[in-house]
Design a protein around this motif. Structure first.
Motif, short mmCIF file in Angstrom:
data_model
loop_
_atom_site.label_atom_id
_atom_site.label_comp_id
_atom_site.label_asym_id
_atom_site.label_seq_id
_atom_site.Cartn_x
_atom_site.Cartn_y
_atom_site.Cartn_z
N SER A 43 0.81 -1.22 0.00
CA SER A 43 0.00 0.00 0.00
C SER A 43 0.85 1.28 0.00
O SER A 43 0.33 2.37 -0.23
N PHE A 262 -10.17 3.30 4.52
CA PHE A 262 -9.22 2.19 4.45
C PHE A 262 -8.14 2.33 5.53
O PHE A 262 -7.70 1.33 6.12
N ASP A 263 -7.72 3.56 5.80
CA ASP A 263 -6.69 3.79 6.80
C ASP A 263 -7.16 3.36 8.19
O ASP A 263 -6.46 2.65 8.91
N SER A 266 -7.83 -0.48 8.46
CA SER A 266 -6.61 -1.30 8.61
C SER A 266 -6.06 -1.23 10.03
O SER A 266 -5.39 -2.16 10.47
N PRO A 270 -6.43 -5.48 11.78
CA PRO A 270 -5.12 -5.77 11.19
C PRO A 270 -5.07 -7.08 10.43
O PRO A 270 -4.27 -7.25 9.52
N LEU A 275 -10.45 -7.74 8.11
CA LEU A 275 -10.53 -6.58 7.22
C LEU A 275 -11.42 -6.90 6.02
O LEU A 275 -12.22 -6.06 5.59
#
Length: 819
Positions: A43, A262-263, A266, A270, A275
């Motif tokens: 990413s 998304f940040d 995540s 984890p 996710l």
């Protein structure tokens, strides 16, 4: 073109099918491109791809814009979409190689660009088959196909991987579905070629030699040009620049919000499995809400509230949610479930509003452009603007990641972007009404602001007609004299000419005063022609001379030159209209003529051609004068290129409202008389009512032009009044709605639209006004009761001696005809 009411389902159904395939392509391509890229590079390089997307977007949109200048929309769309299908097929062959993972980078870059081009091509087709009302009604449902297709594609991706064996093999599926999308576009164009294909462009013509500032608009000029529509010229137009800024800020805010989802996800999840579950639920909820909003709410909201809501809803809601994210971040912390929840809610709301309101509104905005420019503008705004925003977001995120408070900084940036977006939305809607007016404005052949100046021969001819024995010729001369100003210093023949010339040359005021009251009509005419601005002493004599056939021509010219100095006399005359006190208030009395105040008021208003603060103040005070014919002249005098000053708005709005209510009253009476024709056997009352209705229509149009300005509303009213089915009629209705509001616009359109019979007009006036719908139904009152009401006018709404006379004449016939 298909409107909201006359909508043919077939083109909309085909466009919806395109949107479904388009959504499926987007979903599956997103899965395979992101999966291949993240597996190979991680990413950390995602923001770099954002920057590359910006550069590539500019290049691709420039190519599309130039292609739009040379090729038809459908051929260009089929070629681009078919080429993308071939590209995906090649990518599948490359990706199948052990060293072919690099292809995921170009795919990830092209992914958002191709998404925007898909929206451009579907929106471009919709703009051809739907007018602006049809876009509000049907475009949200067309775009509902995109989340439906995305849901289908997302659900099918996992089992397809199981069947095919590798994620890379999904590119073969993408190539096939994309090919179907291209084929569907081609078939839609073939089936509906009449709606989707533009006629051949006319040869370019020279610009008008006498063009003056403001005499032509960029929109009308561009419509007649076939040369290259450069990027500089496109963005040099404030309206297009604002649309681009709006779209860039929209995409920038969406990209930052998407990154935040998304940040934070995540951080809270984890593990890949957790996710994945969250993202699956989040995507399903997002698509479900978007589909429900598009099908159930977007169209009705846009029809009811128009583009004011369509343009403003997304940025305002996003700004409110961005501020809420800041509050939750401060209260609950960066790793809280509440923060992820509010960020996810903001992103879901943004997606629903973008698909349901923003895309529809932007496509509606393109309707103000000539058809040949729309694809170029769409390719620039969406094909270039969105990738630029993605590139800018990549730069921003890379910079913000270096800050110690990176998360808070990103939320603050999101709030600032939404605030700027809200401001641009407000400016864009403010420019929307002028853009509509410019789109409707016809190229001027004559300079309509140039005064028509009479010659000496004209003046002599009019004076001879006015002094003759034929009443109709005299009346025509008097009315023309008011409309056709005589040149300063043009005098009559003989001794009057010599004495008038001497008075003008020497400014012999005593001599001029004496001449104004001389017993000879020729001398009085000469004196009136000698009156100059500032000769306030001549006002009473000029007003008194208006009703004298021998001096009416010269008197009108004198009053025009006196301007605001005649305003007190104008107030005096208008105050006497309908009061029965006219003869006592008019001085001096015209020799050999009765002081008909209503006729004098009409001629006085016509003569006051020179605009001034005092004149306009008097006219505004008397817009509600009892004599509606005089009121029409007042309203026509007040109509100017720019809107009336704010103090006049309430009076002018009241006139429009009164005329709309009077129109319902007239149409009710006409409906009753049509049901009982024996009540008016020779049709005199019906004719008089029809004339009254025409007067009301002219008054309403004049009041609207005075209130809102000829430049902004004139083109729309002209188009509506000329032909309700003409090209641009939907734009005219939209311009009227934006300017005066939805409910009043519907009533005004029902009053002004040509070709409607009385019952259709009455239904339109009642259907768009709850207050009118609650009034007395037309079937509850007999024709005989209407005749009595017209003759007696107990409540005073008719205010017409002619209608009273016609009804009084018809009432005795009731007994004879047995009505």
């Amino acid at each position: 073109m298909i409107g909201a009411r006359g909508l043919a389902a077939s083109p909309v159904a085909w466009l919806s099918a395109q949107a479904i395939l388009f959504g499926a392509v987007a979903a599956i391509l997103g899965v395979v491109a992101n999966a291949m890229f993240l597996e190979a590079f991680g990413s950390g390089l995602l923001p770099v791809t954002y920057v590359v997307i910006g550069v590539a977007g500019v290049l691709v949109s420039t190519a599309i814009r130039r292609g739009a200048e040379r090729f038809d929309l459908l051929r260009l769309a089929a070629a681009v979409l078919g080429g993308a299908s071939a590209l995906f097929l090649v990518s599948w062959l490359v990706g199948a190689r052990p060293d072919g993972v690099w292809v995921s980078g170009p795919l990830l870059v092209l992914f958002p660009i191709l998404i925007q081009l898909g929206f451009v091509f579907i929106g471009g087709q919709a703009g051809r088959v739907l007018d602006i009302a049809g876009i509000k009604t049907s475009f949200p449902r067309i775009m509902a196909g995109f989340p439906i297709g995305a849901t289908i594609g997302g659900l099918a991706a996992v089992p397809l991987v199981d069947v095919l064996g590798r994620v890379e093999d999904l590119l073969l599926v993408v190539a096939i579905v994309q090919g179907g999308f291209a084929a569907l576009v081609w078939e839609t164009g073939r089936r509906f070629a009449r709606l989707l294909t533009l006629p051949s462009a006319p040869p370019p013509g020279p610009a008008p030699a006498s063009a003056t500032p403001g005499s032509a608009t960029p929109d009308t000029d561009f419509e007649h040009q076939t040369g290259e529509l450069s990027l500089r010229r496109l963005l040099g137009r404030p309206f297009i620049a604002l649309v681009l800024a709006y779209q860039v800020l929209s995409a920038l805010g969406s990209q930052v919000a998407d990154f935040l989802v998304f940040d934070r996800a995540s951080v809270l999840f984890p593990g890949a499995e957790d996710l994945g579950r969250f993202l699956a639920a989040y995507t399903a909820l997002m698509n479900g809400i978007a589909i429900a909003f598009l099908f159930l709410l977007a169209g009705p909201l846009l029809r009811r509230h128009g583009l004011r809501l369509g343009i403003g809803a997304n940025p305002i809601v996003d700004l409110a949610l961005a501020l809420a994210i800041l509050v939750v971040l401060a209260a609950a912390g960066p790793a809280s479930v509440a923060l992820l929840g509010i960020i996810s809610a903001a992103r879901i709301a943004d997606i629903a509003l973008t698909d349901g309101m923003t895309r529809t509104s932007i496509n509606a905005l393109y309707q103000v452009l000539p058809a040949r420019q729309r694809l170029a503008a769409q390719a620039t705004v969406e094909g270039m603007g969105v990738p630029l925003a993605i590139g800018a977001s990549g730069v921003l995120l890379l910079l913000l990641n270096e800050l110690p408070i990176a998360l808070a900084a990103k939320v603050v940036v999101l709030s600032l972007v939404c605030a700027a977006w809200t401001w641009v939305a407000r400016r864009l809607y403010h420019e929307y009404a002028p853009a509509l007016a410019a789109a409707l404005r016809s190229r001027r052949v004559l300079d309509t602001e140039a005064p028509l100046q009479a010659t000496l021969d004209d003046v002599v001819l009019l004076a001879g007609l006015a002094a003759g024995d034929e009443p109709r010729a005299a009346r025509l001369a008097q009315e023309l004299a008011v409309a056709l100003p005589s040149p300063t210093g043009v005098l009559t023949e003989g001794g009057a000419l010599a004495r008038g010339s001497r008075a003008v040359a020497l400014r012999d005021v005593p001599a001029l005063r004496a001449m104004l009251h001389d017993g000879s009509p020729e001398v009085r005419r000469g004196a009136l022609d000698a009156v100059q601005p500032g000769d306030d002493f001549a006002v009473d004599a000029a007003v008194g001379a208006l009703l004298d056939p021998a001096t009416a021509v010269a008197a009108a010219g004198a009053i025009a030159r006196l301007g605001d100095a005649a305003a007190p006399a104008l107030a005096n005359v208008l105050g006497a209209v309908g009061s029965g006190r006219g003869e006592a208030r008019v001085t001096p009395q015209p020799k050999g003529a009765r002081a008909d105040v209503d006729l004098l008021a009409a001629r006085m208003v016509r003569a006051m051609r020179t605009a001034g603060p005092a004149r306009d103040r008097v006219l505004v005070e008397h817009v509600g004068t009892p004599d509606r014919s005089v009121g029409l002249l007042i309203l026509q005098r007040l109509a100017a290129p720019i809107p009336a000053p704010k103090p006049a708005h309430a009076s002018l709005d009241a006139v429009v409202q009164d005329d709309l209510e009077h129109a319902v009253r007239i149409l009710d009476a006409l409906a009753a008389l049509s049901r009982e024709p024996a009540t008016d056997p020779d049709g005199v009352v019906v004719t008089a009512l029809a004339e009254e209705l025409e007067l009301v229509r002219r008054r309403a149009a004049a009041a609207l032009l005075a209130r809102h300005g000829r430049d902004d509303l004139g083109p729309a009213l002209a188009r509506l009044s000329r032909d309700a089915g003409a090209t641009g009629a939907a734009l005219a209705a939209e311009s009227l709605e934006v300017t005066v509001g939805r409910e009043r616009a519907g009533r005004i359109a029902a009053l002004l639209a040509p070709g409607l019979d009385s019952s259709e007009r009455l239904r339109g006036l009642r259907a768009t006004s709850p207050s009118a719908a609650r009034n007395e139904a037309p079937g509850e009152r007999r024709a005989s009761a209407w005749l009595v009401d017209l003759a007696e006018d107990p409540a005073g709404p008719w205010r017409s001696s002619w209608l009273r006379a016609c009804a009084t004449r018809a009432i005795p016939l009731l007994g004879e005809g047995g009505a």
